[in-house]
Design a protein around this motif. Structure first.
Motif, mmCIF file in Angstrom:
data_model
loop_
_atom_site.group_PDB
_atom_site.id
_atom_site.type_symbol
_atom_site.label_atom_id
_atom_site.label_comp_id
_atom_site.label_asym_id
_atom_site.label_seq_id
_atom_site.Cartn_x
_atom_site.Cartn_y
_atom_site.Cartn_z
ATOM 1 N N LEU A 1 -16.983 -13.949 0.320
ATOM 2 C CA LEU A 1 -16.453 -14.240 1.649
ATOM 3 C C LEU A 1 -14.955 -14.436 1.476
ATOM 4 O O LEU A 1 -14.518 -15.444 0.912
ATOM 5 N N HIS A 2 -14.151 -13.471 1.910
ATOM 6 C CA HIS A 2 -12.704 -13.525 1.659
ATOM 7 C C HIS A 2 -11.939 -13.913 2.916
ATOM 8 O O HIS A 2 -12.138 -13.337 3.983
ATOM 9 N N LYS A 3 -11.043 -14.872 2.752
ATOM 10 C CA LYS A 3 -10.271 -15.391 3.876
ATOM 11 C C LYS A 3 -8.930 -14.666 3.976
ATOM 12 O O LYS A 3 -8.224 -14.509 2.986
ATOM 13 N N CYS A 4 -8.579 -14.218 5.184
ATOM 14 C CA CYS A 4 -7.285 -13.558 5.374
ATOM 15 C C CYS A 4 -6.766 -13.796 6.789
ATOM 16 O O CYS A 4 -7.534 -14.073 7.709
ATOM 17 N N THR A 5 -5.433 -13.669 6.938
ATOM 18 C CA THR A 5 -4.778 -13.993 8.209
ATOM 19 C C THR A 5 -4.297 -12.764 8.963
ATOM 20 O O THR A 5 -3.759 -12.899 10.062
ATOM 21 N N GLN B 1 -8.236 -5.287 5.490
ATOM 22 C CA GLN B 1 -8.549 -3.927 5.038
ATOM 23 C C GLN B 1 -8.421 -3.823 3.520
ATOM 24 O O GLN B 1 -9.245 -3.170 2.862
ATOM 25 N N SER B 2 -7.417 -4.482 2.956
ATOM 26 C CA SER B 2 -7.251 -4.469 1.497
ATOM 27 C C SER B 2 -8.440 -5.141 0.815
ATOM 28 O O SER B 2 -8.919 -4.683 -0.230
ATOM 29 N N LEU C 1 -11.681 -3.930 -1.902
ATOM 30 C CA LEU C 1 -12.088 -4.621 -3.132
ATOM 31 C C LEU C 1 -13.594 -4.886 -3.172
ATOM 32 O O LEU C 1 -14.109 -5.364 -4.175
ATOM 33 N N GLY C 2 -14.268 -4.606 -2.052
ATOM 34 C CA GLY C 2 -15.724 -4.727 -2.037
ATOM 35 C C GLY C 2 -16.267 -6.041 -1.518
ATOM 36 O O GLY C 2 -17.421 -6.383 -1.802
ATOM 37 N N VAL C 3 -15.472 -6.802 -0.732
ATOM 38 C CA VAL C 3 -15.973 -8.084 -0.229
ATOM 39 C C VAL C 3 -17.111 -7.854 0.758
ATOM 40 O O VAL C 3 -17.208 -6.800 1.393
ATOM 41 N N ASP C 4 -17.977 -8.851 0.891
ATOM 42 C CA ASP C 4 -19.158 -8.735 1.751
ATOM 43 C C ASP C 4 -18.898 -9.234 3.166
ATOM 44 O O ASP C 4 -19.436 -8.695 4.135
ATOM 45 N N PHE C 5 -18.112 -10.309 3.268
ATOM 46 C CA PHE C 5 -17.736 -10.869 4.562
ATOM 47 C C PHE C 5 -16.248 -11.202 4.533
ATOM 48 O O PHE C 5 -15.686 -11.502 3.476
ATOM 49 N N LEU C 6 -15.639 -11.161 5.711
ATOM 50 C CA LEU C 6 -14.254 -11.595 5.852
ATOM 51 C C LEU C 6 -14.223 -12.852 6.702
ATOM 52 O O LEU C 6 -15.007 -12.995 7.649
#
Length: 330
Positions: free
Chosen positions: A121-125, A131-132, A136-141
């Protein structure tokens, strides 16, 4: 009634609520309470001084809940960076199935975790960073709006726009982070296309949160205008609770003729911020808080809070559904 979203199905949780990783807050006491309440509790890896200390905290958490919980690994700019790979390896060794990642250049850590099937689960603003992360293959954003606590990014896009942009353009499921404290917020996030929500500041203000009661009471007294944006000059903007220290930091930031970070560094010390949660003095150092503090008016248990959010969300979604009147067939 349990929710059924991509998040609840993937993580094996009852309610689509994630307790975000928070420095000096994400200990076993809070993570286990959130997981026991039906959400996903998260231990903050870098709150632990070494990877072996993280191992101990994971094992402690396992004695406090038999429900799923995760680990947060945040990669921050540092002259002496922690051994992120070692923290990730401990999570793998201890059978952690979900890891929340955030920060700069997470590729190597994500690759290591994905190799053993960990859910990321990757956190982004921003959508660009999202999109990056997908590459990388993350499952959830975890889409982090400008309302959030801590690192808000530099684009100042609030969740009403950011979540809709995510719905329009992302091919990976996402949850909403920043500004959430109640079931109405959860219902709104689901309506905007999210699979759940992430809450940080709201969980700080619970019985089980391992911080001083005076800080919890300070949050309850605060309004939505009681946060401050700090370090904007150095493009490392953080949303912090507005107190004597942040006001002085902002003053130096605006008035400095040299623009040297060293001038403001003593005021934004993480060590002093940690002491705030221990000694209960809200003006002792800087500490993160989101604009959601204006929506927080009590200090419930995690169980009561999650149950209330679940009930409010169900009522809100049913109320919205009732607004639609079937067209007459005549």
């Amino acid at each position: 009634m349990p929710f059924n979203t991509k998040l609840t199905r993937a993580l094996g949780i009852k309610v689509p609520i994630v307790q975000g990783g928070m420095q000096w807050v994400g200990y076993a006491e809070l993570a286990s309470a959130v997981s026991n309440a039906g959400g996903l509790g998260i231990l903050t890896a870098l709150t632990q001084p070494t990877p072996e200390d993280l191992r101990k905290e994971i094992r402690k958490c396992k004695t406090m809940t038999d429900k799923p919980f995760g680990v947060n690994i945040t990669l921050l700019p540092s002259m002496n960076a922690p051994d992120y790979g070692a923290y990730a390896q401990v999570a793998i060794d201890e059978g952690i199935k979900v890891v929340e990642t955030a920060g700069n250049s997470p590729g190597p850590v994500i690759k290591k975790l994905k190799a053993v099937g960990t859910i990321i689960l990757h956190k982004c603003t921003t959508i660009r960073h999202a999109q990056s992360a997908i590459n990388l293959g993350v499952d959830f954003l975890s889409i982090d709006g400008f309302e959030c606590a801590g690192h808000v990014g530099e684009t100042d896009i609030t969740n009403f726009i950011l979540l809709s942009r995510a719905r329009q353009s992302l091919k990976v499921p996402f949850i909403a982070s920043g500004g959430f404290a109640d079931g109405q917020g959860l219902a709104a996030a689901l309506s905007l296309g999210a699979e759940g929500i992430n809450m940080g500041t709201r969980f700080m203000c619970t019985v089980e949160a391992p911080i001083h009661i005076k800080i919890k009471e300070e949050i309850v007294k605060a309004s939505e205008t009681d946060t401050e944006l700090v370090l904007r000059r150095w493009k490392n903007t953080s949303r912090l609770y507005k107190n004597k220290v942040t006001k002085e930091a902002v003053k130096i930031e605006k008035e400095s003729t040299t623009g040297k970070f060293e001038e403001v560094a003593p005021y934004v010390s993480g060590k002093r911020g940690r002491e705030v949660f221990i000694n209960g003095d809200p003006d002792y150092g800087v500490w993160t808080a989101g604009q959601v503090i204006g929506l927080i008016h009590d200090i419930p248990t995690c169980a009561d809070l999650v149950k209330r959010i679940e009930r409010e969300a169900e009522e809100t979604l049913n109320k919205a559904s009732a607004l639609i009147i079937p067209a007459s067939k005549l």
